[in-house]
Design a protein around this motif. Structure first.
Motif, PDB file in Angstrom:
ATOM      1  N   LEU A  31       0.816  -1.212   0.000  1.00 42.61           N
ATOM      2  CA  LEU A  31       0.000   0.000   0.000  1.00 42.61           C
ATOM      3  C   LEU A  31       0.851   1.264   0.000  1.00 42.61           C
ATOM      4  CD1 LEU A  31      -2.644  -1.006   2.656  1.00 42.61           C
ATOM      5  CD2 LEU A  31      -3.006  -0.829   0.207  1.00 42.61           C
ATOM      6  N   GLY A  32       1.986   1.236   0.674  1.00 40.35           N
ATOM      7  CA  GLY A  32       2.784   2.436   0.821  1.00 40.35           C
ATOM      8  C   GLY A  32       2.248   3.310   1.934  1.00 40.35           C
ATOM      9  N   ARG A  33       3.007   4.292   2.319  1.00 41.49           N
ATOM     10  CA  ARG A  33       2.605   5.176   3.395  1.00 41.49           C
ATOM     11  C   ARG A  33       1.799   6.343   2.847  1.00 41.49           C
ATOM     12  NH1 ARG A  33       7.633   3.192   4.605  1.00 41.49           N
ATOM     13  NH2 ARG A  33       7.831   2.191   6.651  1.00 41.49           N
ATOM     14  N   GLY A  34       1.039   6.957   3.745  1.00 42.03           N
ATOM     15  CA  GLY A  34       0.274   8.125   3.364  1.00 42.03           C
ATOM     16  C   GLY A  34      -0.951   7.820   2.535  1.00 42.03           C
ATOM     17  N   VAL A  35      -1.445   6.586   2.604  1.00 48.29           N
ATOM     18  CA  VAL A  35      -2.591   6.165   1.805  1.00 48.29           C
ATOM     19  C   VAL A  35      -3.704   5.692   2.730  1.00 48.29           C
ATOM     20  CG1 VAL A  35      -3.432   4.532   0.075  1.00 48.29           C
ATOM     21  CG2 VAL A  35      -1.128   5.483  -0.123  1.00 48.29           C
ATOM     22  N   TRP A  36      -4.918   6.174   2.503  1.00 48.03           N
ATOM     23  CA  TRP A  36      -6.084   5.678   3.230  1.00 48.03           C
ATOM     24  C   TRP A  36      -6.576   4.406   2.562  1.00 48.03           C
ATOM     25  CZ3 TRP A  36      -7.856   7.347   7.805  1.00 48.03           C
ATOM     26  CH2 TRP A  36      -7.479   8.621   8.242  1.00 48.03           C
ATOM     27  N   THR A  37      -6.767   3.352   3.357  1.00 49.73           N
ATOM     28  CA  THR A  37      -7.216   2.064   2.846  1.00 49.73           C
ATOM     29  C   THR A  37      -8.419   1.585   3.641  1.00 49.73           C
ATOM     30  OG1 THR A  37      -4.915   1.500   2.329  1.00 49.73           O
ATOM     31  CG2 THR A  37      -6.531  -0.297   2.318  1.00 49.73           C
ATOM     32  N   GLU A  38      -9.459   1.177   2.958  1.00 51.46           N
ATOM     33  CA  GLU A  38     -10.616   0.646   3.668  1.00 51.46           C
ATOM     34  C   GLU A  38     -10.314  -0.763   4.163  1.00 51.46           C
ATOM     35  OE1 GLU A  38     -14.324   0.415   1.577  1.00 51.46           O
ATOM     36  OE2 GLU A  38     -15.435  -0.094   3.402  1.00 51.46           O
ATOM     37  N   VAL A  39     -10.617  -1.033   5.445  1.00 53.76           N
ATOM     38  CA  VAL A  39     -10.352  -2.340   6.040  1.00 53.76           C
ATOM     39  C   VAL A  39     -11.623  -2.912   6.682  1.00 53.76           C
ATOM     40  CG1 VAL A  39      -7.878  -2.020   6.383  1.00 53.76           C
ATOM     41  CG2 VAL A  39      -9.467  -1.207   8.136  1.00 53.76           C
ATOM     42  N   THR A  40     -12.778  -2.513   6.178  1.00 53.25           N
ATOM     43  CA  THR A  40     -14.030  -3.057   6.693  1.00 53.25           C
ATOM     44  C   THR A  40     -14.048  -4.568   6.492  1.00 53.25           C
ATOM     45  OG1 THR A  40     -15.117  -1.021   5.991  1.00 53.25           O
ATOM     46  CG2 THR A  40     -16.533  -2.867   6.608  1.00 53.25           C
ATOM     47  N   PRO A  41     -14.311  -5.355   7.530  1.00 51.38           N
ATOM     48  CA  PRO A  41     -14.311  -6.813   7.354  1.00 51.38           C
ATOM     49  C   PRO A  41     -15.459  -7.288   6.487  1.00 51.38           C
ATOM     50  CG  PRO A  41     -15.071  -6.229   9.550  1.00 51.38           C
ATOM     51  CD  PRO A  41     -14.591  -4.959   8.927  1.00 51.38           C
ATOM     52  N   GLY A  42     -15.228  -8.360   5.770  1.00 48.94           N
ATOM     53  CA  GLY A  42     -16.282  -8.964   4.967  1.00 48.94           C
ATOM     54  C   GLY A  42     -17.392  -9.511   5.841  1.00 48.94           C
ATOM     55  N   GLY A  43     -18.596  -9.495   5.306  1.00 50.81           N
ATOM     56  CA  GLY A  43     -19.734 -10.008   6.049  1.00 50.81           C
ATOM     57  C   GLY A  43     -20.451  -8.972   6.869  1.00 50.81           C
ATOM     58  N   VAL A  44     -19.857  -7.786   7.036  1.00 53.28           N
ATOM     59  CA  VAL A  44     -20.515  -6.706   7.769  1.00 53.28           C
ATOM     60  C   VAL A  44     -21.447  -5.950   6.832  1.00 53.28           C
ATOM     61  CG1 VAL A  44     -20.120  -4.480   8.889  1.00 53.28           C
ATOM     62  CG2 VAL A  44     -18.704  -6.440   9.486  1.00 53.28           C
ATOM     63  N   ASP A  45     -22.657  -5.664   7.313  1.00 49.85           N
ATOM     64  CA  ASP A  45     -23.653  -4.941   6.525  1.00 49.85           C
ATOM     65  C   ASP A  45     -23.624  -3.468   6.938  1.00 49.85           C
ATOM     66  OD1 ASP A  45     -25.914  -3.883   5.304  1.00 49.85           O
ATOM     67  OD2 ASP A  45     -27.087  -5.709   5.578  1.00 49.85           O
ATOM     68  N   LEU A  46     -23.216  -2.611   6.021  1.00 48.19           N
ATOM     69  CA  LEU A  46     -23.174  -1.175   6.288  1.00 48.19           C
ATOM     70  C   LEU A  46     -24.336  -0.437   5.639  1.00 48.19           C
ATOM     71  CD1 LEU A  46     -19.369  -0.550   5.634  1.00 48.19           C
ATOM     72  CD2 LEU A  46     -20.504  -0.626   7.866  1.00 48.19           C
ATOM     73  N   VAL A  47     -25.205  -1.151   4.957  1.00 45.42           N
ATOM     74  CA  VAL A  47     -26.226  -0.515   4.118  1.00 45.42           C
ATOM     75  C   VAL A  47     -27.626  -0.689   4.676  1.00 45.42           C
ATOM     76  CG1 VAL A  47     -27.242  -0.426   1.828  1.00 45.42           C
ATOM     77  CG2 VAL A  47     -24.785  -0.813   2.083  1.00 45.42           C
ATOM     78  N   ASN A  48     -27.973  -1.899   5.072  1.00 43.19           N
ATOM     79  CA  ASN A  48     -29.359  -2.194   5.444  1.00 43.19           C
ATOM     80  C   ASN A  48     -29.652  -1.843   6.900  1.00 43.19           C
ATOM     81  OD1 ASN A  48     -30.217  -3.418   2.880  1.00 43.19           O
ATOM     82  ND2 ASN A  48     -28.699  -4.988   3.390  1.00 43.19           N
ATOM     83  N   ALA A  49     -30.916  -1.586   7.171  1.00 44.62           N
ATOM     84  CA  ALA A  49     -31.332  -1.163   8.508  1.00 44.62           C
ATOM     85  C   ALA A  49     -31.190  -2.264   9.541  1.00 44.62           C
ATOM     86  CB  ALA A  49     -32.775  -0.668   8.471  1.00 44.62           C
ATOM     87  N   LEU A  50     -31.330  -3.525   9.137  1.00 47.78           N
ATOM     88  CA  LEU A  50     -31.241  -4.671  10.035  1.00 47.78           C
ATOM     89  C   LEU A  50     -32.248  -4.542  11.168  1.00 47.78           C
ATOM     90  CD1 LEU A  50     -27.345  -5.091  10.063  1.00 47.78           C
ATOM     91  CD2 LEU A  50     -29.007  -6.278   8.642  1.00 47.78           C
ATOM     92  N   SER A  51     -31.838  -4.912  12.401  1.00 55.04           N
ATOM     93  CA  SER A  51     -32.805  -5.004  13.499  1.00 55.04           C
ATOM     94  C   SER A  51     -32.864  -3.771  14.382  1.00 55.04           C
ATOM     95  CB  SER A  51     -32.461  -6.217  14.369  1.00 55.04           C
ATOM     96  OG  SER A  51     -31.162  -6.061  14.924  1.00 55.04           O
ATOM     97  N   CYS A  52     -31.955  -2.811  14.195  1.00 56.48           N
ATOM     98  CA  CYS A  52     -31.913  -1.709  15.161  1.00 56.48           C
ATOM     99  C   CYS A  52     -31.494  -0.382  14.536  1.00 56.48           C
ATOM    100  CB  CYS A  52     -31.005  -2.052  16.334  1.00 56.48           C
ATOM    101  SG  CYS A  52     -29.247  -2.172  15.914  1.00 56.48           S
ATOM    102  N   GLU A  53     -31.858  -0.162  13.292  1.00 60.03           N
ATOM    103  CA  GLU A  53     -31.497   1.067  12.580  1.00 60.03           C
ATOM    104  C   GLU A  53     -29.979   1.210  12.517  1.00 60.03           C
ATOM    105  OE1 GLU A  53     -32.767   5.797  12.354  1.00 60.03           O
ATOM    106  OE2 GLU A  53     -33.516   4.520  13.969  1.00 60.03           O
ATOM    107  N   ASN A  54     -29.396   0.540  11.567  1.00 65.22           N
ATOM    108  CA  ASN A  54     -27.959   0.397  11.419  1.00 65.22           C
ATOM    109  C   ASN A  54     -27.326   1.655  10.827  1.00 65.22           C
ATOM    110  OD1 ASN A  54     -25.367  -0.512  10.828  1.00 65.22           O
ATOM    111  ND2 ASN A  54     -26.019  -1.709   9.056  1.00 65.22           N
ATOM    112  N   TYR A  55     -26.408   2.267  11.590  1.00 65.35           N
ATOM    113  CA  TYR A  55     -25.630   3.406  11.091  1.00 65.35           C
ATOM    114  C   TYR A  55     -24.160   3.045  10.906  1.00 65.35           C
ATOM    115  CZ  TYR A  55     -29.172   7.133  11.540  1.00 65.35           C
ATOM    116  OH  TYR A  55     -30.270   7.950  11.378  1.00 65.35           O
ATOM    117  N   GLY A  56     -23.828   1.751  10.964  1.00 67.52           N
ATOM    118  CA  GLY A  56     -22.450   1.338  10.756  1.00 67.52           C
ATOM    119  C   GLY A  56     -21.659   1.248  12.044  1.00 67.52           C
ATOM    120  N   SER A  57     -20.525   1.943  12.109  1.00 67.02           N
ATOM    121  CA  SER A  57     -19.657   1.917  13.283  1.00 67.02           C
ATOM    122  C   SER A  57     -19.288   3.336  13.689  1.00 67.02           C
ATOM    123  CB  SER A  57     -18.380   1.127  13.004  1.00 67.02           C
ATOM    124  OG  SER A  57     -17.535   1.125  14.138  1.00 67.02           O
TER     125      SER A  57
END
Length: 380
Positions: A31-57
């Protein structure tokens, strides 16, 4: 952007209680230094409301005794852990007794555990199974619920802040109420902190922080409290140096909806806080928060964090699935001047609610929890 790192997973799998990560970011050497990299784990839902109004992390915390270990909580999906400085994540780990209490819509705080023991994790939530206050003493596996016996029976709180000299001394603010509560026994019992009439409001969540004076006795009594920005009211930022017995209005600054993070690079009196609206930019204090001067570029900010060499500020707002400019700006210490606007990847849909800075022996690394924008990693 990602690839499965089977060799790393295999090597780590021999460690006790380790679950192989689902997705890994590419190694730093690639990656090199000075670079932003997304490291969200697979299987996590960041989009759907699910059971408790999901806003992510909304929280990112590092183990004070083990900088390689970090924790985050995904709304409605539990607690996840990294053991390699945020490169890879496994979870949910809250699979023990009471684990559902860490699977609501809320966030985490962390304190150093006894020598040789896991860190103490605190969780507080406002929706779903995690409403109220929860505590884990086994590294996030099992959780115990403690009633907040102050301010009525509405058990909705943002995560506590921890006294830097006493892991059992906590402060916590209520969701959309002018209520501050305090615990001296790690959250088992709570008492209400009286606030000044000028701090009282209807709606909006204030945030409170310990100010590290360099001495345990005065730090436990010295806090700043900042109201949520609203066009209907002007409350500002307040400070106490006597455990909340008296308060002083020290600035007009208020925070964007949903998050705020201050930064103390040392114990000299230097404190930074994010500025918004008429105070847009970064506010800098040299006297432990008694007075503030605006520095930086005049754009709304929500979090301030840093490394020994630089100070960073970014913007976010608790607006669910919206896209917002993270508005990253940075300056070299002592951050009086030389503030520069820094670009971020277009995939970073929103800035962080919280950042954690760690050191791996060679590099300073920033990990951020960016709401529905996921987790991001930056090697300075």
């Amino acid at each position: 952007m990602y690839k499965i790192v089977n060799t790393l997973a295999a090597a780590l799998s021999i460690l006790p209680n380790f679950s192989p990560p689902t997705i890994a970011a590419e190694p730093v050497s690639i990656l090199g230094r000075g670079v932003w990299t997304e490291v969200t784990p697979g299987g996590v839902d960041l989009v759907n409301a699910l059971s408790c109004e999901n806003y992510g992390s909304i929280t990112m915390v590092a183990d004070p005794a083990r900088p390689s270990n970090l924790f985050t909580q995904f709304h409605c999906q539990g607690v996840w852990k990294s053991v390699d400085y945020g490169l890879t994540w496994s979870g949910p780990i809250n699979t023990g007794d009471g684990g559902a209490g860490a699977s609501g819509a809320g966030g985490l705080a962390i304190a150093r555990g006894p020598d040789g023991e896991p860190p103490v994790l605190y969780s507080a939530g406002i929706r779903g199974t995690g409403v109220g206050f929860w505590k884990s003493t086994d590294g996030g596996v099992s959780w115990t619920n403690y009633l907040v016996d102050a301010g009525g029976d509405r058990q909705r709180f943002y995560p506590p802040v921890v006294d830097p000299y006493d892991p059992d001394h906590l402060l916590m603010t209520a969701h959309q109420r002018s209520l501050v509560v305090q615990s001296f026994d790690g959250g088992k019992h709570w008492s209400e902190v009286l606030i000044a009439d000028g701090m009282k409001h209807v709606g909006g969540t204030a945030f409170v922080f310990f100010i590290d004076t360099g001495l345990a006795e005065t730090t436990k009594a010295t806090w700043i409290w900042t109201a949520e920005a609203s066009p209907e009211r002007r409350i500002g930022t307040w400070r106490t140096s006597d455990h909340g017995r008296t308060w002083k209005n020290v600035d007009t600054n208020e925070h964007p909806h949903g998050q705020m993070q201050i930064y103390q690079p040392n114990k000299s009196g230097l404190v930074f806080m994010p500025g918004a609206n008429s105070r847009a930019g970064v506010l800098r204090s040299t006297d432990f928060g008694e007075t503030w001067t605006r520095v930086g570029i005049a754009m709304d900010q929500a979090t301030v964090f840093g490394t020994p060499g630089r100070v960073y500020a970014m913007y976010a707002w608790a607006c669910g699935g919206c896209r917002l400019d993270p508005a990253l700006q940075s300056a070299p210490e002592p951050a009086i001047s030389e503030w520069t606007r820094v670009t971020t990847p277009p995939e970073m849909a929103i800035g962080p609610a919280q950042a954690a800075t760690i050191f791996d022996g060679t590099n300073h690394i920033v990990l951020t929890a960016n709401w529905r924008g996921g987790l991001w990693r930056f090697v300075e």
